[in-house]
Design a protein around this motif. Sequence first.
Motif, PDB file in Angstrom:
ATOM      1  N   UNK A 140     -31.557  -7.177  30.852  1.00  0.00           N
ATOM      2  CA  UNK A 140     -32.133  -5.845  30.963  1.00  0.00           C
ATOM      3  C   UNK A 140     -31.602  -5.138  32.205  1.00  0.00           C
ATOM      4  N   UNK A 141     -31.570  -3.843  32.193  1.00  0.00           N
ATOM      5  CA  UNK A 141     -31.046  -3.114  33.351  1.00  0.00           C
ATOM      6  C   UNK A 141     -31.947  -3.307  34.560  1.00  0.00           C
ATOM      7  N   UNK A 142     -31.318  -3.381  35.704  1.00  0.00           N
ATOM      8  CA  UNK A 142     -32.060  -3.601  36.943  1.00  0.00           C
ATOM      9  C   UNK A 142     -32.403  -2.258  37.574  1.00  0.00           C
ATOM     10  N   UNK A 143     -33.635  -2.173  37.990  1.00  0.00           N
ATOM     11  CA  UNK A 143     -34.099  -0.964  38.650  1.00  0.00           C
ATOM     12  C   UNK A 143     -34.170  -1.254  40.141  1.00  0.00           C
ATOM     13  N   UNK A 144     -33.532  -0.426  40.986  1.00  0.00           N
ATOM     14  CA  UNK A 144     -33.585  -0.681  42.422  1.00  0.00           C
ATOM     15  C   UNK A 144     -35.015  -0.548  42.936  1.00  0.00           C
ATOM     16  N   UNK A 145     -35.351  -1.406  43.847  1.00  0.00           N
ATOM     17  CA  UNK A 145     -36.686  -1.387  44.426  1.00  0.00           C
ATOM     18  C   UNK A 145     -36.792  -0.165  45.323  1.00  0.00           C
ATOM     19  N   UNK A 146     -37.855   0.532  45.144  1.00  0.00           N
ATOM     20  CA  UNK A 146     -38.046   1.762  45.902  1.00  0.00           C
ATOM     21  C   UNK A 146     -38.956   1.466  47.083  1.00  0.00           C
ATOM     22  N   UNK A 147     -38.424   1.597  48.284  1.00  0.00           N
ATOM     23  CA  UNK A 147     -39.216   1.313  49.482  1.00  0.00           C
ATOM     24  C   UNK A 147     -39.690   2.597  50.156  1.00  0.00           C
ATOM     25  N   UNK A 148     -39.700   3.690  49.393  1.00  0.00           N
ATOM     26  CA  UNK A 148     -40.100   4.979  49.955  1.00  0.00           C
ATOM     27  C   UNK A 148     -41.608   5.032  50.128  1.00  0.00           C
TER      28      UNK A 148
END
Length: 160
Positions: A140-148
Amino acid sequence: MSSLSRFTTAWKHIRFPWRSIVYVGSDNIGNEYFESTKKINGRTKRMVELKVKKELVDYSGDEIPVQWGSWLRHTRYDPPTIEEIVLANKRRELIIERAKKLDQEYEEQKAKLASDQSKDQQKVPSEVEGDKKSAAHKSPPKIPVDSFEPEPWNPISKKK
């Protein structure tokens, strides 16, 4: 039109001082329209006497032509003529006929599209199955972790 009916129609149209209601006209269905001679709040009262007597519960708005309905509601100053109502009915029938034709064409196009899609589905099942197998092996496509994290909001007051 007989001379007697012409005379009665003309007699109804005359605005005698003692008459409180004056005949204005009739439609192609046979409904008769009247107007009071006295003005109440600057407007005369307009009424219709339906050809077919019905209970108030059984009344339908389709029994009065649109042109006469607008005259009754004072959105039209002059009462409509028979020719105007006949032309409106012809125009409505033409629109209904054209709408039926368009519906028929739409159904034909829809049936043609459905048959084309069924032919395409019969030809391509082996290719589709191969694509499904290869898709299952892919990760499955990887979603970047959002650290915002948003900063706290501090409104600035304006000085006048």
